[in-house]
Design a protein around this motif. Structure first.
Motif, PDB file in Angstrom:
ATOM      1  N   ILE A  71       2.939   0.350  -1.173  1.00  0.00           N
ATOM      2  CA  ILE A  71       2.409   0.877  -2.432  1.00  0.00           C
ATOM      3  C   ILE A  71       1.732  -0.246  -3.209  1.00  0.00           C
ATOM      4  O   ILE A  71       2.301  -1.314  -3.387  1.00  0.00           O
ATOM      5  N   GLN A  72       0.509   0.005  -3.659  1.00  0.00           N
ATOM      6  CA  GLN A  72      -0.233  -0.986  -4.429  1.00  0.00           C
ATOM      7  C   GLN A  72      -0.824  -0.339  -5.671  1.00  0.00           C
ATOM      8  O   GLN A  72      -1.373   0.766  -5.612  1.00  0.00           O
ATOM      9  N   SER A  73      -0.714  -1.025  -6.796  1.00  0.00           N
ATOM     10  CA  SER A  73      -1.327  -0.581  -8.047  1.00  0.00           C
ATOM     11  C   SER A  73      -2.593  -1.385  -8.269  1.00  0.00           C
ATOM     12  O   SER A  73      -2.553  -2.614  -8.356  1.00  0.00           O
ATOM     13  N   ILE A  74      -3.719  -0.677  -8.367  1.00  0.00           N
ATOM     14  CA  ILE A  74      -4.992  -1.354  -8.563  1.00  0.00           C
ATOM     15  C   ILE A  74      -6.011  -0.348  -9.108  1.00  0.00           C
ATOM     16  O   ILE A  74      -5.931   0.848  -8.831  1.00  0.00           O
ATOM     17  N   THR A  99      -2.515   4.554 -10.943  1.00  0.00           N
ATOM     18  CA  THR A  99      -3.302   3.518 -10.268  1.00  0.00           C
ATOM     19  C   THR A  99      -2.704   3.198  -8.898  1.00  0.00           C
ATOM     20  O   THR A  99      -3.048   2.180  -8.291  1.00  0.00           O
ATOM     21  N   LEU A 100      -1.820   4.027  -8.387  1.00  0.00           N
ATOM     22  CA  LEU A 100      -1.073   3.714  -7.163  1.00  0.00           C
ATOM     23  C   LEU A 100      -1.761   4.261  -5.920  1.00  0.00           C
ATOM     24  O   LEU A 100      -2.133   5.441  -5.860  1.00  0.00           O
ATOM     25  N   TYR A 101      -1.889   3.409  -4.924  1.00  0.00           N
ATOM     26  CA  TYR A 101      -2.358   3.795  -3.603  1.00  0.00           C
ATOM     27  C   TYR A 101      -1.206   3.659  -2.603  1.00  0.00           C
ATOM     28  O   TYR A 101      -0.438   2.687  -2.650  1.00  0.00           O
ATOM     29  N   TYR A 102      -1.102   4.630  -1.703  1.00  0.00           N
ATOM     30  CA  TYR A 102      -0.133   4.592  -0.618  1.00  0.00           C
ATOM     31  C   TYR A 102      -0.861   4.211   0.665  1.00  0.00           C
ATOM     32  O   TYR A 102      -1.815   4.881   1.059  1.00  0.00           O
ATOM     33  N   LYS A 103      -0.384   3.138   1.308  1.00  0.00           N
ATOM     34  CA  LYS A 103      -1.003   2.673   2.552  1.00  0.00           C
ATOM     35  C   LYS A 103       0.016   2.790   3.688  1.00  0.00           C
ATOM     36  O   LYS A 103       1.142   2.303   3.573  1.00  0.00           O
TER      37      LYS A 103
END
Length: 211
Positions: free
Chosen positions: A167-170, A150-154
């Protein structure tokens, strides 16, 4: 491009134009072509991988490349790019690269001054690179997704360079299936879609804070 020297494309296509709509350069994930259709100076050899060598006419997965203007220099452009680094196994992307194009070189046709620089080393979903402008109207956000997570790298691209990743989990656990990601025109919404898997739904739409 001139009819006698066209770049061949599959689905990993990125192009960029100047403010008047004139083409500056294009890439198919294998090399970069200048506005004449010829290989840009130092523009060959993107995404070193056995997989890349299998597709000299362009990489098949969509959204493998993203061109972003350097907010601090009108002549410079970042090309963020990926390939499949595990073609005999899980078909994963292992590296997020960037290269830098300087359009002031080669009589205005541009040249690559830095190529295949490592930005991120992880197991990433193939493709799905997308970007939107920051609320300040100058900087840019770049988004990538870690495979089977569920991890996005911004990343934030500013006049001082590339910052991040944040890093955000969503959302749902994303598989490595081919899909697409896109921002709304105002950057306030981010949508991500993958080919059907178990369980659905596969389309998610998020609010995105661009500031």
């Amino acid at each position: 491009f001139p009819s006698h020297d066209k770049m061949e494309f599959k689905r990993a296509v990125s192009t960029i134009c100047d403010n008047s709509g004139n083409l500056l350069f294009a890439t198919n994930g294998v090399y970069i072509a200048d506005a004449t259709g010829d290989t840009m100076q130092n523009g060959s050899g993107l995404n070193p991988s056995v997989y890349t060598s299998w597709y000299p006419d362009g990489l098949p997965p969509p959204q493998m490349n993203m061109i972003i203007p350097d907010p601090g220099d009108a002549d410079l452009y970042y090309l963020f790019h990926t390939t499949i680094d595990d073609p005999f196994g899980a078909l994963l992307t292992r590296y997020l690269y960037y290269s830098i194009v300087d359009m002031s070189l080669n009589s205005g046709l541009g040249a690559i001054t830095s190529k295949n620089q490592f930005l991120l080393n992880d197991s990433l979903c193939k493709g799905n690179l997308t970007a939107c402008k920051h609320a300040n109207g100058r900087d840019w956000w770049l988004i990538a997704h870690k495979a089977y997570s569920t991890l996005y790298y911004k990343f934030l691209i500013t006049p001082n360079g590339i910052q991040g990743p944040i890093i955000q989990s969503i959302g749902i656990n994303r598989t490595n299936d081919v899909g697409q990601a896109v921002f709304s025109p105002d950057g306030n919404y981010f949508a991500c879609y993958n080919l059907p898997s178990n369980p659905p739904p596969n389309l998610e739409i998020f609010n995105f804070e661009i500031s």
